[in-house]
Design an enzyme around this catalytic site. Sequence first.
Site: not given
Ligand code: NAD
Length: 489
Positions: A186, A239-240, A244, A261, A295, A391
């Site tokens: 996804k 992701g965030s 996580g 991560e 990240c 972050e």
């Molecule tokens: P996010 O965690 O919401 O999104 C990352 C992924 O998770 C996307 O594919 C998203 O569709 C999915 N996702 C979102 N909500 C979900 C849920 N409830 N269940 C399962 N999957 C879900 O991140 P974001 O909102 O795009 O960014 C927010 C903050 O996160 C950024 O400002 C940054 O600080 C951090 N971030 C970190 C990384 C990294 O590489 N570690 C990458 C992106 C964002």
Amino acid sequence: MKHFPVSERSLKLPRPLNLIGNEFLPAASGAEMDVLSPLDGKPFTTIADSGADDIDAAVAAARAAFDGGAWSKLSAAERGRLMLRLSALILDNSEDLAQLETADNGKPIVQSRADMQVTARYFEFYGGAADKVHGEIVPFLQGYNVEVQREPHGVTGHIIPWNYPAQMFGRSVAPALAMGNATVLKPAEDACLTALRIGELAVEAGFPAGALNIVTGRGDVAGKALSEHRGIDFISFTGSPEVGVMIQTAAARNFISCTLELGGKSPQILFEDADLEAAIPVVIKALIQNGGQTCSAGTRALVHRSLWDRVVADLKTAFEGIEASASDETAVLGPLISARQKNRVERYIAEADAPLIARGGIADGTPEGGYYVAPAIFGPCAPDAKIAQEEVFGPVLAMIPFDDEADAIRIANGTEYGLVAAVWTKDGARQQRMAKALRCGQVFINGYGAGGGVELPFGGIRKSGHGREKGFAALLEFSHIKTVVNHHG
Ligand code: NAD
């Protein structure tokens, strides 16, 4: 300087469809969502806005591939060969993929080109490694033969972010495929077109149906459905930290394991004997790369007090010369991914609890409606200032002075994160002491690598997450151990 609107670019767009069992399908509901380009904020294509039904179909296709399907019948060498073929196809199509990545994600074209090389390298590295994961024989009692075998988990779920859409695809999916898992990806709704295009290339490379499935859509709908699905055996998330926690909770409910991560607040530590000629350009690149949306971006500069004035002067001059722009070829800083991310970063800048040292600019003629943010440096920051702790995920650097080695260690380890750190010193003994003292997953000495480094195990501790991606370590994450005890008498 010419800024090409997305509408003037000749983009090879992927089919705006999910890839399930080697078929390209719309969402079961027929729903679609617009894809906006960060370069100008305008929609230029659509993707499937998928729901739980689509995730069900993808997991079923993966399960069929793993449990007796053509994918399960391939030898490790044959899996590896398919991956090498995909790597070659990514390289053959790298310029088209790079143009697509820049339109979709906004990153400078030079960065997108580098990303495609790294993406191809993931499939090359893990394709080459597929047939090199060996078991072990354990000496045991007389009359016994004991084998320790490595087996794939089964169906693996992959949820990746928008910051490096193609690279993250390779980083998460390639080691899983190499081990023989069947995968459901996804990608992020904010940028997923290169993932869809690489999915098409995987079909062209000859991957059997169900080995790789891609379902696009919103995180709280499609992502949630994947993470909670009872048909998956392992989940890999980048992701965030907030999401996580949800992923780990869902994994716990299903009694499966996961890798997380989740980002960082990585320090660059400049001691009094640092080679500043070498260090300063690296400190700038480690932050500006990908607009700070990395990240492992080096977002804190810890500077020995004896160097403070000189480092501040050098970084001030450099940052004041950096402009966010959408121009091709020469751009070093593009727009951020979305209006939401731009607002978040601008808010951090406006509310920063430390003095502003320098602010860059936004180039003249940059398309209206794009998500451009001028870079900023703050300092001296108190180690516990919000701007030095959280972050930001944008082009914002927090500078913190320190007095001695113990002070540097305390400040470097003094956030909730622990992903990467860099130490700049010529003192060999100090290099060793610092590498040991820093609490994080990667330490660079007199250098820095944000992204890339396919061979190098990567991951964090605490709020940065757990588990390791990249390198051989990722193959072990995507497998589990089975001990076979044979009493032959
Ligand atoms: P996010 O965690 O919401 O999104 C990352 C992924 O998770 C996307 O594919 C998203 O569709 C999915 N996702 C979102 N909500 C979900 C849920 N409830 N269940 C399962 N999957 C879900 O991140 P974001 O909102 O795009 O960014 C927010 C903050 O996160 C950024 O400002 C940054 O600080 C951090 N971030 C970190 C990384 C990294 O590489 N570690 C990458 C992106 C964002």
